[in-house]
Write an enzyme that holds these catalytic residues in place. Sequence first.
Site, mmCIF file in Angstrom:
data_model
loop_
_atom_site.group_PDB
_atom_site.id
_atom_site.type_symbol
_atom_site.label_atom_id
_atom_site.label_comp_id
_atom_site.label_asym_id
_atom_site.label_seq_id
_atom_site.Cartn_x
_atom_site.Cartn_y
_atom_site.Cartn_z
ATOM 1 N N SER A 194 -28.603 -63.663 -11.247
ATOM 2 C CA SER A 194 -27.916 -64.953 -11.339
ATOM 3 C C SER A 194 -26.842 -65.160 -10.292
ATOM 4 O O SER A 194 -26.543 -66.296 -9.930
ATOM 5 C CB SER A 194 -27.300 -65.115 -12.733
ATOM 6 O OG SER A 194 -26.355 -64.098 -12.991
ATOM 7 N N HIS A 229 -33.293 -67.182 -14.878
ATOM 8 C CA HIS A 229 -33.174 -67.998 -13.666
ATOM 9 C C HIS A 229 -34.494 -68.156 -12.917
ATOM 10 O O HIS A 229 -34.533 -68.783 -11.859
ATOM 11 C CB HIS A 229 -32.109 -67.410 -12.746
ATOM 12 C CG HIS A 229 -30.733 -67.488 -13.321
ATOM 13 N ND1 HIS A 229 -29.902 -68.580 -13.128
ATOM 14 C CD2 HIS A 229 -30.047 -66.634 -14.122
ATOM 15 C CE1 HIS A 229 -28.767 -68.380 -13.766
ATOM 16 N NE2 HIS A 229 -28.829 -67.216 -14.388
ATOM 17 N N LYS A 231 -31.580 -73.682 -18.650
ATOM 18 C CA LYS A 231 -31.411 -73.835 -17.197
ATOM 19 C C LYS A 231 -32.461 -74.823 -16.666
ATOM 20 O O LYS A 231 -32.315 -76.022 -16.859
ATOM 21 C CB LYS A 231 -31.432 -72.467 -16.533
ATOM 22 C CG LYS A 231 -30.213 -71.633 -16.992
ATOM 23 C CD LYS A 231 -30.190 -70.256 -16.419
ATOM 24 C CE LYS A 231 -28.900 -69.521 -16.756
ATOM 25 N NZ LYS A 231 -28.585 -69.383 -18.179
#
Length: 389
Positions: free
Chosen positions: A176, A204, A235
């Site tokens: 990240s 991610h 996300k």
Amino acid sequence: MNYITEKLRKIKEKGLYRELRYIETSQSPRVKIEGKDFILLGSNNYLGLCDDFRLKKAAINAINLYGVGSGGSRLTTGSFDIHKALEEKIAFFKGAEASLIFNTGYMANVGIITALCNKSWVIFGDRLNHASIIDGCRLSGSKLIRYKHCDMNDLLNKINKYKGSNNLIVTDGVFSMDGDIAPLPDIVKIAKEHSIMTMVDDAHATGVLGKNGSGTSSYFQLHNKIDIMVGTLSKAVASEGGYVAGKKDLINYLKNCARSFIYSTALSPSTIAVSIKALEIIEKDEGRRVNLLKMSSWFQNELKTAGFDVMKTETPIIPIMIGEADKAVEFSKSLLNEGIYIPAIRPPSVPKGTSRLRLSLMATHTKQDLEEVLIKMKFIGKKLNIIGG
């Protein structure tokens, strides 16, 4: 209270004090903060779906049908048919037998590791793994052995030295704060040779990498090779919640043994509906991902050409290394004064001496947005002696 006051004073002295900034609009390329306009370059809304009308419509329809709250934990009254639909969707998306939703990615990692591992286990983890993984390892009571970042020789040496009767290798798929990708083919090979379970947190990578955006296992064509596949819906998926996907026995075990699942009120049906719709869009809209990665590569090269110390990355996460925390904060504040919001990342989020600006792009950023950012970054970077004049 004197203890707290003194600790706060020391945090401020080190340039590590944090304050909240309140965004008054949706997570879009341009946002309002305290009535002022900013270009946002720090959001994990990678595909730009947070303000998508289709997701908003899905949430509204779910509220009309189910109401606004879930009313209980999943094992009491909080399980709706829509929760089952999402878990089936995630299992298909990840190419797994089954999946389970947690309230956050953090709760997923802590819940999975503490349910599975105990003092008899040895866990091998990348040194730059997310805090939720590290916390899960510590809370489980297992022996945590941290290997050098993406260093397979160090991993192998430590397996040979510390391997026990029960073992797990756990890593982020995409890191990240650095934006680089874990060498999963090598990890899987080592794990297989030593009969070790594997766990990958694709927070991610979900929606960004791999076929249909399904993550790093797909990116490396390692279908069914990862034992425990974890990710987040907060996300690129533009919703809330975490998930785990794997064998049916694993999922049934976690339903009965993962405390962060058992003792949490379920996510609201409207949140679940948004996740389902977002995954449908992600699977079909390859162009959005292609544009994001293409734009990220171009922007990274422009920053390098300007003289910024850009760390190696193949993702929309672009870290600019600054070093000292106070200088990173000064750079971030100077950009904020110019209408650019890029958070400074400091210890404990990153190791001491590696403070940085963490830029992250959205598929909905335009080239005009990024060109404006480049001009201002170059000007301020020269002024602060971050790049040459």
